[in-house]
Design an enzyme around this catalytic site. Structure first.
Site, PDB file in Angstrom:
ATOM      1  N   GLY A 103      57.047  25.681  50.337  1.00  0.00           N
ATOM      2  CA  GLY A 103      58.182  24.799  50.063  1.00  0.00           C
ATOM      3  C   GLY A 103      58.221  23.639  51.040  1.00  0.00           C
ATOM      4  N   SER A 156      49.684  33.703  41.870  1.00  0.00           N
ATOM      5  CA  SER A 156      48.790  34.119  42.954  1.00  0.00           C
ATOM      6  C   SER A 156      47.471  34.578  42.351  1.00  0.00           C
ATOM      7  CB  SER A 156      49.436  35.282  43.697  1.00  0.00           C
ATOM      8  OG  SER A 156      48.473  35.966  44.453  1.00  0.00           O
ATOM      9  N   SER A 157      46.395  34.464  43.137  1.00  0.00           N
ATOM     10  CA  SER A 157      45.088  34.882  42.605  1.00  0.00           C
ATOM     11  C   SER A 157      45.033  36.391  42.361  1.00  0.00           C
ATOM     12  CB  SER A 157      43.968  34.459  43.549  1.00  0.00           C
ATOM     13  OG  SER A 157      44.163  35.004  44.829  1.00  0.00           O
ATOM     14  N   CYS A 158      45.997  37.150  42.918  1.00  0.00           N
ATOM     15  CA  CYS A 158      45.937  38.605  42.696  1.00  0.00           C
ATOM     16  C   CYS A 158      46.478  39.010  41.321  1.00  0.00           C
ATOM     17  CB  CYS A 158      46.622  39.358  43.816  1.00  0.00           C
ATOM     18  SG  CYS A 158      48.384  39.185  43.809  1.00  0.00           S
ATOM     19  N   TYR A 177      53.170  43.356  42.968  1.00  0.00           N
ATOM     20  CA  TYR A 177      53.312  41.900  43.119  1.00  0.00           C
ATOM     21  C   TYR A 177      52.581  41.185  41.974  1.00  0.00           C
ATOM     22  CZ  TYR A 177      52.749  37.305  45.372  1.00  0.00           C
ATOM     23  OH  TYR A 177      52.743  35.970  45.656  1.00  0.00           O
ATOM     24  N   LYS A 222      54.134  38.612  39.119  1.00  0.00           N
ATOM     25  CA  LYS A 222      53.658  37.235  38.912  1.00  0.00           C
ATOM     26  C   LYS A 222      53.129  37.041  37.483  1.00  0.00           C
ATOM     27  CE  LYS A 222      54.491  35.156  42.823  1.00  0.00           C
ATOM     28  NZ  LYS A 222      55.356  33.964  42.867  1.00  0.00           N
ATOM     29  N   THR A 262      45.033  30.205  45.438  1.00  0.00           N
ATOM     30  CA  THR A 262      44.275  31.210  46.157  1.00  0.00           C
ATOM     31  C   THR A 262      45.029  31.604  47.439  1.00  0.00           C
ATOM     32  OG1 THR A 262      42.058  31.709  46.925  1.00  0.00           O
ATOM     33  CG2 THR A 262      42.928  29.539  47.511  1.00  0.00           C
ATOM     34  N   HIS A 314      49.588  37.780  56.234  1.00  0.00           N
ATOM     35  CA  HIS A 314      48.226  37.743  55.687  1.00  0.00           C
ATOM     36  C   HIS A 314      47.223  37.690  56.847  1.00  0.00           C
ATOM     37  CE1 HIS A 314      50.508  36.328  52.119  1.00  0.00           C
ATOM     38  NE2 HIS A 314      49.620  37.078  51.499  1.00  0.00           N
ATOM     39  N   TRP A 342      41.299  44.497  60.746  1.00  0.00           N
ATOM     40  CA  TRP A 342      41.433  45.587  59.769  1.00  0.00           C
ATOM     41  C   TRP A 342      40.260  45.582  58.781  1.00  0.00           C
ATOM     42  CZ3 TRP A 342      47.189  44.594  57.961  1.00  0.00           C
ATOM     43  CH2 TRP A 342      48.048  44.894  59.022  1.00  0.00           C
TER      44      TRP A 342
END
Ligand code: GFB
Length: 302
Positions: A3, A94-96, A123, A127, A151, A166, A189
């Site tokens: 935003g 979102s790309s997911c 999620y 979306k 992405t 993230h 991780w």
């Protein structure tokens, strides 16, 4: 993060009358408040960047929050945009949303052709319902609602919390704190092998304004429009960690914690549709990382 980048981009273009209600002024999960706000302010163009977002751990631990809050926000803003005759609305997905195992790079038409990645399926479904809602309103009510799929994003005003963020902001913070404390190693991780594509938030904002300005026919709106936004290039998490280590100036070791989830092996967007329309990103990952690290140093009191 998105935003504020869109506001910077609109202000740079000399746009006035930009409405930017803070959360305490307008709770997007409150349908009556959203309706009242739109009736009162009559926005003509809406960028729906607000969402409940987070990294792989936040998505895995709080799936109910992700599906409930995102669907509420989308329902309220999309339906009210229709009711109050908004001229154009851009919905950020979102790309997911794409299937976990789909061919790479991911074309828009792969949507709903296979199962989602488990770590963020709640999620993703939220979306996807936003995308479907844009398409349904375009068909039934002749609205001009356009879903775009960015992405993985990063930049100024990102979330640097180690549990919910993230990977990119998390690693900036981890390497910085290790540098300051003189720690021997930084833990990353997963295995380091997943591939990710990263787009600077200000580039995304530029793309959003570009797409909002695009001339599309009524048929194109009715015909399930969807546009990927990315760089078309990806790197492994290990390569990302090495790059951030260099930008931050940390000289210790990197340790991979394979007990943490890797998530999707790869999600590289096919961005040829947007490129053909004439848009490409400006910022290199190296420059974007440096700018984000400088922002982190100046703004987080670290
Ligand atoms: O960015 P990230 O949390 O989300 O993780 P996704 C990307 C990769 O980085 C995963 C690894 O393989 C993580 O295991 N990683 C390594 C780390 N170190 C870290 C760390 O310290 N923190 C984090 N967060 N990751 C998200 C979705 O998936 O992508 C969201 O969960 C959204 O829904 C977003 O779609 C764009 O890329 O795996």
């Amino acid at each position: 993060m998105i935003g504020s980048a869109i506001i910077r981009r609109l202000e740079a273009a000399g746009c006035c009358n930009i409405l930017t209600p803070a959360r305490k002024e307008l709770d997007l999960m409150d349908s009556i408040a959203v309706s009242d706000y739109f009736e009162k302010t009559k926005p003509e163009y809406v960028f729906l960047a607000a969402a409940k977002v987070g990294g792989i751990m936040a998505n895995s631990r709080f799936p109910a929050d992700f599906i409930y809050q995102n669907i509420c926000i989308q329902n309220n803003v999309i339906h009210t945009s229709y009711r109050t005759n908004v001229k154009k609305m851009l919905f950020l997905g979102s790309s997911c949303i794409y299937p976990r195992d789909c061919p790479q790079p991911i074309k828009e038409e792969y949507l709903m052709t296979g199962p989602l990645e488990q770590t963020n399926s709640a999620y993703g479904v939220a979306k996807i319902s936003g995308v479907q809602m844009c398409w349904a309103y375009n068909k039934q009510y002749q609205t001009k609602f356009l879903p775009v799929m960015p992405t993985n994003l990063y930049g100024m005003n990102d979330n640097f919390d180690l549990e919910t963020s993230h990977v990119l902001p998390a690693l900036i913070r981890k390497f910085h704190e290790a540098k300051v404390s003189g720690a021997d190693s930084v833990t990353v991780w997963g295995t380091g092998s997943p591939m990710r594509e990263f787009l600077f938030a200000d580039d995304l904002a530029d793309a959003c304004v570009f797409v909002m300005d695009m001339d599309m026919t009524d048929d194109e709106y009715v015909n399930n429009p969807l546009i990927n936004i990315g760089t078309g290039k990806d790197i492994s998490i290990k390569e990302l960690a090495l790059l951030i280590k260099e930008v931050v100036g940390y000289s210790g070791n990197i340790v991979f914690d394979a007990s943490k989830p890797d998530g999707t092996a790869r999600k590289l967007l096919d961005v040829s549709k947007l490129e053909k329309s004439g848009w490409t990103p400006l910022k290199s990952l190296q420059d974007g990382l440096t700018e984000t690290y400088n922002w982190y140093l100046e703004n987080t009191g670290e």
